[in-house]
Design a protein around this motif. Structure first.
Motif, short mmCIF file in Angstrom:
data_model
loop_
_atom_site.label_atom_id
_atom_site.label_comp_id
_atom_site.label_asym_id
_atom_site.label_seq_id
_atom_site.Cartn_x
_atom_site.Cartn_y
_atom_site.Cartn_z
N SER A 275 0.83 -1.21 0.00
CA SER A 275 0.00 0.00 0.00
C SER A 275 0.86 1.26 0.00
O SER A 275 0.49 2.26 -0.62
N SER B 100 1.97 1.54 -3.63
CA SER B 100 0.93 1.81 -4.63
C SER B 100 -0.07 2.89 -4.23
O SER B 100 -0.89 3.31 -5.06
N THR C 101 -2.53 2.51 -2.06
CA THR C 101 -3.83 1.92 -1.74
C THR C 101 -3.98 1.77 -0.22
O THR C 101 -3.01 1.87 0.52
N ASP C 102 -5.19 1.50 0.21
CA ASP C 102 -5.47 1.27 1.63
C ASP C 102 -5.03 -0.14 2.01
O ASP C 102 -5.51 -1.12 1.43
#
Length: 110
Positions: free
Chosen positions: A32, A35, A37-38
């Motif tokens: 994460s 990237s 993201t979560d």
């Protein structure tokens, strides 16, 4: 490391021993950060894929060794998420463990 690489790494580690959920959470955190993201969503998705695809079981260590949790995939995932929420997603070896299924072993050795 993408999702497929994380699954592969967990399965390879699972060939030798049970894998603490900490490992999956840590790999999800790393991905994460890379990237954007979560990590919680990624971790839940990975756990769901591993269980739904019959690659790993979730459970705890007890008197008989690895003791898988009972229930369908959604029940097991809800239990994991609730337990991880209780420790602010920093499990420190105390939430649950992952164990390869025979299919997980076959996938890891391909």
């Amino acid at each position: 490391m993408d999702s497929e690489a994380i699954v592969r790494e967990l399965l390879v580690e699972g060939l030798d021993d049970w894998v603490p959920v900490d490992r999956l959470v840590g790999l999800a955190r790393e991905e994460s950060e890379r990237s954007g993201t979560d990590f919680r969503s990624l971790a839940v998705r990975l756990l769901g894929d591993l269980v739904k695809d019959g690659l790993m079981d979730v459970g705890e260590l007890g008197d008989t060794g690895f003791e898988p949790w009972t229930g369908d995939t959604d029940t097991v995932l809800a239990r994991i998420v609730a337990a991880l929420d209780q420790v602010d997603w920093r499990p420190a070896g105390g939430v649950c463990w992952l164990a390869n299924t025979p299919e997980g072993d076959r996938t890891a050795t391909r």
